[in-house]
Design a protein around this motif. Structure first.
Motif, short mmCIF file in Angstrom:
data_model
loop_
_atom_site.label_atom_id
_atom_site.label_comp_id
_atom_site.label_asym_id
_atom_site.label_seq_id
_atom_site.Cartn_x
_atom_site.Cartn_y
_atom_site.Cartn_z
N ASN A 1 0.83 -1.20 0.00
CA ASN A 1 0.00 0.00 0.00
C ASN A 1 0.87 1.26 0.00
O ASN A 1 0.60 2.22 -0.74
CB ASN A 1 -0.93 -0.01 1.21
N ARG B 1 2.56 1.51 -3.47
CA ARG B 1 1.59 1.93 -4.50
C ARG B 1 1.33 3.43 -4.44
O ARG B 1 1.30 4.12 -5.47
CB ARG B 1 0.29 1.16 -4.31
N GLN C 1 4.34 5.47 -5.55
CA GLN C 1 4.43 5.45 -7.01
C GLN C 1 3.42 6.39 -7.63
O GLN C 1 3.72 7.14 -8.57
CB GLN C 1 4.20 4.01 -7.50
N LEU D 1 3.73 -4.10 -9.98
CA LEU D 1 3.94 -2.68 -9.68
C LEU D 1 5.41 -2.38 -9.51
O LEU D 1 5.89 -1.29 -9.88
CB LEU D 1 3.14 -2.29 -8.45
#
Length: 538
Positions: free
Chosen positions: A132, A135, A138, A166
């Motif tokens: 999390n 992400r 990013q 990812l």
């Protein structure tokens, strides 16, 4: 909702999601979770009220209540509920993670990252908090930190595909292409028909896929049972490998099928878009003069068609010591969307009523949201191609900003769009005729805005850059009120995250052999016809 209490405290470090629930409360909790999943807010709230009546202050009930508040954009209420839960159970990892999500939605980005990092600190051996965090890092452009967090998640759960994929994306953005390739192929080893892995490999444009890749893709696409998302991504990848190997008819067939499937998910309405673009253009032409004509001078917007050189022009500008390349930012859309929510009207209904003071307020809000991109350099780019629709709005909202319209040969740009899978649907690029209609609207409207305001809008032609790069780069810098810096000529050496499908291309010197459309002959005649160009003759 009953007030939370602190009657039952779990051991330090424990996850109290369902601790202390009687069977009846457990059933109510499950009913609430199902209702949240199904979008039935009233049913979920009633069930959670029942849980909290039987077990006051139960942390999982409070967390689910916060999810309901957040979905309804009641961010203050969501934050308060989560903070109550955390006050009682400081080690509740899910609550810290969800608090970060709520803080982000409320625009409290620093606080959000503090909450996500706290979740990682509380559960350092759990992969999901790291995923999390990675992400979100990013999404907000901190690629180096995202890679570190995602590497933690991957090390803790090597078979967790989302972290693997990812991480591959983040490595591409950082220019670490060999490592990215290895991660995508590791994902394919786990799931040979993983569309996202094939998409990642195909989006590294300068790295050809192999003959073995082509055979694997073709074989997979002949097999039933794969979901639409995987089939579509594999179809676009097959189109790329066929083009790379000179099989143009097969490439066109693969791309045609992939686009047809993509369009079925959410068809584009070219007539409706044409009417919307015209209405927005007409309304924007009557906006009040800016209260502060210099507002927004920190910003350089880069707009135009996708696949037209916008990432290249951003890379050139970001090589300048005074410019931070921020890539495709959602902040302009967010500011206008929040204003529409506040007024309870879509943009086209309130745009005529907005005063110069309103536009100045919205412009300042955009600058607040994007301030993180100017912490180290005084100016930043915002490279969302579709912002061309807001060329007039920007004149009232951020009149001091410069707008660079990245313009490429229409046939080449249109065909390049057709070859690229876009994830925001509906999208104009799924048929050649829709692409042509979109290009006509874009060129007509941006041409009119540029003619009316040449001091703030520049049409920057990709082909002109290929012919005389230094002259065009100097002219671009002058337009942006930037001094010449030789680093801009060596843009491909710039060390920055590039978060678009052009990440590999802009890390190379200028390529003069990028034209591909002529190789497809009459297959592209529907695009030529829509653009008013001569037919191929073959």
């Amino acid at each position: 909702m009953p007030s939370p209490t602190a009657e039952h405290r779990p051991p330090s470090g424990a996850e109290p999601r369902l601790d202390g629930l009687a069977p009846a409360a457990m059933r109510q909790m499950q009913a609430a979770a199902h209702a949240i999943r199904d979008g039935a807010e009233a049913v979920a709230m009633q069930a959670l009220d029942g849980v909290l009546a039987m077990t006051p202050g139960h942390p999982e009930a409070l967390r689910l209540y916060a999810i309901l508040h957040a979905r309804a954009h009641r961010h203050a209420e969501a934050k308060a509920v989560l903070q109550h839960a955390i006050a009682q159970w400081p080690d509740y990892v899910l609550a810290h993670s969800d608090l970060g999500n709520v803080q982000q939605a409320a625009g409290e980005l620093d606080a959000a990252f503090a909450s996500w990092r706290q979740a990682c600190a509380l559960a350092p051996q759990a992969p999901m908090p790291w995923f999390n965090l990675g992400r979100n890092l990013q999404l907000h452009g901190d690629t180096a930190a995202a890679i570190e967090a995602l590497q933690h998640a991957h090390a803790l759960a090597p078979d967790f595909l989302p972290a693997l994929l990812l991480l591959g994306d983040a490595l591409v953005h950082a220019g670490r292409f060999d490592e990215a390739d290895a991660h995508y192929r590791a994902a394919l080893a786990l799931h040979p028909a993983c569309g996202d892995a094939w998409r990642g490999l195909a989006n590294m444009k300068t790295r050809p896929l192999s003959g073995h890749d082509r055979e694997q893709l073709a074989t997979a696409l002949r097999q039933p049972g794969f979901g639409a998302a995987d089939r579509i991504a594999m179809g676009f990848a097959l189109g790329k490998v066929c083009e790379d190997q000179g099989h143009y008819e097969q490439a066109f067939a693969a791309l045609n099928q992939a686009n047809a499937e993509l369009r079925q998910l959410h068809p584009w309405n070219a007539d409706a878009f044409h009417a919307h673009a015209d209405a927005l253009f007409a309304a924007s032409a009557r906006l009040p003069a800016a209260a502060d004509p210099t507002l927004g001078r920190e910003v350089i917007f880069i707009v135009g068609l996708p696949r037209s050189g916008s990432t290249l022009f951003e890379q050139i500008l970001a090589a300048h010591p005074d410019v931070e390349g921020a890539s495709e930012l959602p902040d302009l859309e967010r500011v206008l969307g929040d204003e529409s929510t506040r007024r309870r009207q879509p943009l086209l209904q309130w745009i005529a009523a907005a005063t110069a003071d309103d536009w100045q307020r919205l412009g300042r809000r955009y600058l607040e949201l994007t301030a993180r991109w100017r912490r180290h350099k005084p100016r930043h780019t915002d490279k969302l191609p579709s912002n061309w629709l807001l060329g007039g709005v920007l004149g009232a909202m951020l009149p001091g900003a410069r707008i660079v319209d990245a313009r490429r040969d229409a046939l080449e740009a249109g065909w390049s769009c057709y070859k690229q899978q876009f994830y925001r649907l509906p999208h104009f690029a799924c048929t050649l005729t829709d692409i042509a209609a979109y290009i006509r609207d874009y060129e007509r409207i941006m041409g009119a805005w540029q003619a009316a305001a040449p001091q703030r809008i520049r049409i920057q032609r990709y082909e002109a850059l290929l012919v005389e790069p230094e002259r065009e780069i100097r002219n671009l810098l002058t337009f942006c009120d930037l001094s010449f810096d030789p680093a801009c000529l060596d843009y491909h050496h710039a060390k920055r995250s590039v978060r678009t499908a052009s990440a590999t291309q802009v890390r190379q010197p200028l390529q003069h052999n990028t034209a591909r459309a002529d190789r497809y002959g009459a297959l592209l005649d529907p695009l030529r016809l829509g653009l008013g160009l001569p037919m191929s003759g073959r």
